[in-house]
Design a protein around this motif. Structure first.
Motif, PDB file in Angstrom:
ATOM      1  N   THR A  39       7.158   6.312  -3.093  1.00 30.69           N
ATOM      2  CA  THR A  39       7.898   5.436  -2.183  1.00 30.69           C
ATOM      3  C   THR A  39       8.292   4.140  -2.877  1.00 30.69           C
ATOM      4  O   THR A  39       9.419   3.644  -2.715  1.00 30.69           O
ATOM      5  CB  THR A  39       7.042   5.115  -0.938  1.00 30.69           C
ATOM      6  OG1 THR A  39       6.687   6.343  -0.283  1.00 30.69           O
ATOM      7  CG2 THR A  39       7.802   4.225   0.025  1.00 30.69           C
ATOM      8  N   LYS A  40       7.379   3.604  -3.676  1.00 35.65           N
ATOM      9  CA  LYS A  40       7.682   2.370  -4.406  1.00 35.65           C
ATOM     10  C   LYS A  40       8.844   2.569  -5.364  1.00 35.65           C
ATOM     11  O   LYS A  40       9.711   1.697  -5.496  1.00 35.65           O
ATOM     12  CB  LYS A  40       6.443   1.896  -5.174  1.00 35.65           C
ATOM     13  CG  LYS A  40       5.338   1.327  -4.293  1.00 35.65           C
ATOM     14  CD  LYS A  40       4.159   0.856  -5.131  1.00 35.65           C
ATOM     15  CE  LYS A  40       3.062   0.269  -4.262  1.00 35.65           C
ATOM     16  NZ  LYS A  40       1.901  -0.196  -5.052  1.00 35.65           N
ATOM     17  N   ASP A  60       0.813  -1.221   0.000  1.00 32.84           N
ATOM     18  CA  ASP A  60       0.000   0.000   0.000  1.00 32.84           C
ATOM     19  C   ASP A  60       0.846   1.271   0.000  1.00 32.84           C
ATOM     20  O   ASP A  60       0.328   2.361   0.251  1.00 32.84           O
ATOM     21  CB  ASP A  60      -0.919   0.016   1.236  1.00 32.84           C
ATOM     22  CG  ASP A  60      -1.937  -1.116   1.186  1.00 32.84           C
ATOM     23  OD1 ASP A  60      -2.368  -1.458   0.075  1.00 32.84           O
ATOM     24  OD2 ASP A  60      -2.284  -1.656   2.261  1.00 32.84           O
ATOM     25  N   TYR A  61       2.134   1.149  -0.272  1.00 33.70           N
ATOM     26  CA  TYR A  61       2.977   2.337  -0.326  1.00 33.70           C
ATOM     27  C   TYR A  61       2.565   3.251  -1.475  1.00 33.70           C
ATOM     28  O   TYR A  61       1.977   2.798  -2.474  1.00 33.70           O
ATOM     29  CB  TYR A  61       4.449   1.955  -0.507  1.00 33.70           C
ATOM     30  CG  TYR A  61       5.052   1.186   0.645  1.00 33.70           C
ATOM     31  CD1 TYR A  61       4.979   1.669   1.946  1.00 33.70           C
ATOM     32  CD2 TYR A  61       5.707  -0.031   0.426  1.00 33.70           C
ATOM     33  CE1 TYR A  61       5.534   0.960   3.002  1.00 33.70           C
ATOM     34  CE2 TYR A  61       6.267  -0.746   1.474  1.00 33.70           C
ATOM     35  CZ  TYR A  61       6.167  -0.245   2.759  1.00 33.70           C
ATOM     36  OH  TYR A  61       6.710  -0.948   3.798  1.00 33.70           O
ATOM     37  N   SER A  62       2.917   4.521  -1.368  1.00 30.99           N
ATOM     38  CA  SER A  62       2.648   5.466  -2.460  1.00 30.99           C
ATOM     39  C   SER A  62       3.562   5.150  -3.639  1.00 30.99           C
ATOM     40  O   SER A  62       4.596   4.477  -3.491  1.00 30.99           O
ATOM     41  CB  SER A  62       2.910   6.906  -1.986  1.00 30.99           C
ATOM     42  OG  SER A  62       4.289   7.095  -1.701  1.00 30.99           O
ATOM     43  N   ASP A  63       3.189   5.649  -4.813  1.00 30.53           N
ATOM     44  CA  ASP A  63       3.980   5.387  -6.015  1.00 30.53           C
ATOM     45  C   ASP A  63       5.400   5.931  -5.882  1.00 30.53           C
ATOM     46  O   ASP A  63       6.366   5.310  -6.343  1.00 30.53           O
ATOM     47  CB  ASP A  63       3.299   6.013  -7.238  1.00 30.53           C
ATOM     48  CG  ASP A  63       2.021   5.266  -7.609  1.00 30.53           C
ATOM     49  OD1 ASP A  63       1.860   4.115  -7.155  1.00 30.53           O
ATOM     50  OD2 ASP A  63       1.187   5.835  -8.342  1.00 30.53           O
TER      51      ASP A  63
END
Length: 551
Positions: free
Chosen positions: A38-39, A33-36
């Motif tokens: 962060t990914k 569920d990390y933000s884009d």
């Protein structure tokens, strides 16, 4: 410059390991569920980590090998060691049995039990397993239901003892004892072995087959010069094939590996016997027993496409076209997908009230697979999330948040009055061992992806893929990987039992990979039974040991 980089990466093997490591860790990041943003940073860190660590790991593994030290120098020692391994195995399995008497029984187990006592067989669960695992022990003991799991544990004890004995013949006492402890004390073994599932006899036969492959490799094929050994290979691989409907992914490469040692005529006869026995079992034998063949096999094999479609239906239903909507909502209503569906686990909808999973088989595999590919086009992010979540059981190394290790022995409500009669002292001891091991090594005993990664790293480090003779030991390892990654594509949910065999088989296959090729004296000593080989051993006593660094 390019050559230096290529050499630093350890050639194509290092590149393969880097890509695989990036995939298995990156897959967990992708479905998180990390933000884009962060990914993106995590992907870069994973790549940098893989480039730095993977070549170093390969270099390290190349310098290591499992030590060989001859122990079984006389018939007396062979009997004593095998007997010791067998007693240890029986003692541990006896502890589990006393803690969970008369065994653990799921709905599938009682279905097979009913078939055994009525004589009305259905091949949804392999009938040969029902015959050998249920009907036979019940017939011998006059219907005692405790005999079902007891006979299974006796067979497992002999297989584990034989595997440990085989490892000892070709390595050393510490590795043999460590391997036996890994097989027996694994919390996964403590649970799964209590259920009379087909996965346990498949694990038993796979363990024997891997041991046969080790014997053949380390004796340079001498072990297979006995007809009784060839017969054992055929019987074990036939049983493994019939016990699981998808077992050919394992047994076929294993059979090829073993017949490579044989002369052409003998190899052909062996292969023909393997096929003929399977045909006789599933043909005349099943016909004589009036075995009912199950329908709707397609639903069982389309779990991954349904997980992909279901994920899009749950997270982005507006992307579905009318054909897919009609189909997916005929399987289960919209609220089942949006509220009750666990991403990547079709079983959470499949068996839910109001669902009609038979619609999957009615639609047919070609259409369902076509719907899946249309989902990739219309909603790629959700589709890939569903694909990775459905298959990650076979490759993730960060499975702490997964529930496949939350498996315990149990007896489902039944009409036969079967309940636990537990020995609480045995229950406490078994529980104490499992809880301590789960606390520090849960990833090793429950995560199939960890075992696969260990074998892939070892194989890339040690195998010489361009040498034809090397494929005699490559194929047994490849059989495990083919089965695991092939079965991965058939998953409908997270069921560790489908991959249980991986854990007991791993120590034997790791021996095949990590022990360097032996010199002539050692080959003669490990061949063991043949007088000619013993004479060869005496003539070559002064041959030096390998100089590879050993552990």
């Amino acid at each position: 410059m390019i050559r230096r980089v290529y050499d630093y990466l350890q050639g194509w093997k290092g590149i393969v390991l880097i890509l695989y490591t990036c995939f298995i860790i990156g897959a967990d990041v992708f479905i998180s569920d990390y933000s884009d943003a962060t990914k993106t940073w995590l992907y870069l860190l994973i790549f940098a980590f893989s480039v730095l660590v993977c070549p170093a790991v390969i270099r390290l593994c190349r310098r290591l090998s499992l030590r060989y030290k001859a122990v079984l120098s006389s018939s007396r020692r062979k009997v004593l060691w095998f007997s010791g391994f067998l007693l240890i195995s029986m003692a541990v399995f006896g502890l589990y049995y006393a803690a969970n008497y008369p065994g653990a029984f799921s709905a599938d187990s009682f279905t097979q039990y009913k078939q055994a006592i009525t004589g009305e067989y259905n091949n949804w669960h392999p009938v040969l397993h029902t015959l050998l695992g249920f009907t036979l022990p019940l017939s011998i003991t006059g219907g005692w239901i405790g005999s079902i799991v007891l006979f299974q544990l006796i067979a497992f004890s002999f297989a584990a003892a034989y595997a440990a004995y085989t490892i000892l013949r070709h390595s050393s006492i510490p590795y043999a004892l460590l391997s036996l402890a890994f097989i027996l004390l694994s919390p996964c073994t403590a649970v799964v072995s209590m259920y009379p599932w087909k996965d346990v006899p498949f694990a038993i036969t796979a363990l024997l087959a891997a041991s046969y492959a080790a014997n053949a490799w380390f004796t340079k094929g001498e072990w297979l010069k006995k007809r009784s050994h060839i017969a054992a290979v055929v019987i074990v691989l036939v049983l493994a094939t019939v016990f699981r409907h998808n077992a050919l992914l394992f047994t076929l490469p294993m059979l090829i590996a073993l017949i490579l040692y044989l002369k052409k005529k003998v190899a052909i006869i062996t292969a023909v016997c393997f096929v003929a026995v399977i045909v006789l079992i599933e043909g005349p034998l099943y016909a004589a027993l009036r075995v009912e063949q199950p329908g709707d096999r397609q639903t069982e094999m389309l779990g991954v496409p349904m997980s992909v479609i279901g994920t899009v239906a749950a997270r982005n239903p507006q992307a579905l076209d009318e054909d897919i909507k009609r189909f997916v909502y005929s399987v289960a209503p919209a609220e089942s997908w949006t509220d009750g569906y666990v991403i990547g686990n079709f079983n959470t909808v499949k068996f839910r009230a109001g669902s009609n999973y038979h619609k999957v088989g009615e639609e047919g595999a070609p259409k369902v697979i076509g719907y899946m590919f249309r989902c990739f086009v219309k909603s790629p992010k959700e589709a890939f999330t569903g694909l990775l979540a459905a298959t990650d059981m076979a490759y993730t190394v960060t499975g702490e948040d997964k529930d496949w290790s939350e498996l315990y022995p149990g007896i489902i409500g039944n009409d036969y009055g079967v309940t636990y009669q537990t020995d609480w002292n045995a229950k406490y001891i078994a529980g104490f061992i499992s809880s301590r091991l789960n606390r520090c090594l849960k990833w090793l005993f429950w995560d199939v992806g960890v075992i696969n990664l260990i074998m892939i790293v070892a194989a890339l480090s040690k195998f010489r893929f361009r040498k034809k003779a090397e494929w005699k030991r490559i194929l047994p390892v490849l059989s495990m990987l083919l089965y695991n990654f092939g079965t991965m594509l058939l998953l409908s949910g997270e069921e560790i039992r489908l991959f249980f065999y991986t854990f007991p088989v791993m120590p034997v296959l790791l021996l095949l990979v990590m022990r360097e090729e032996i010199k002539e004296r050692e080959c003669a000593e490990t061949a063991g039974e043949e007088p000619a080989e013993q004479q060869l051993s005496e003539r070559t006593d002064r041959v030096e040991e390998p100089s590879a660094k050993s552990i």
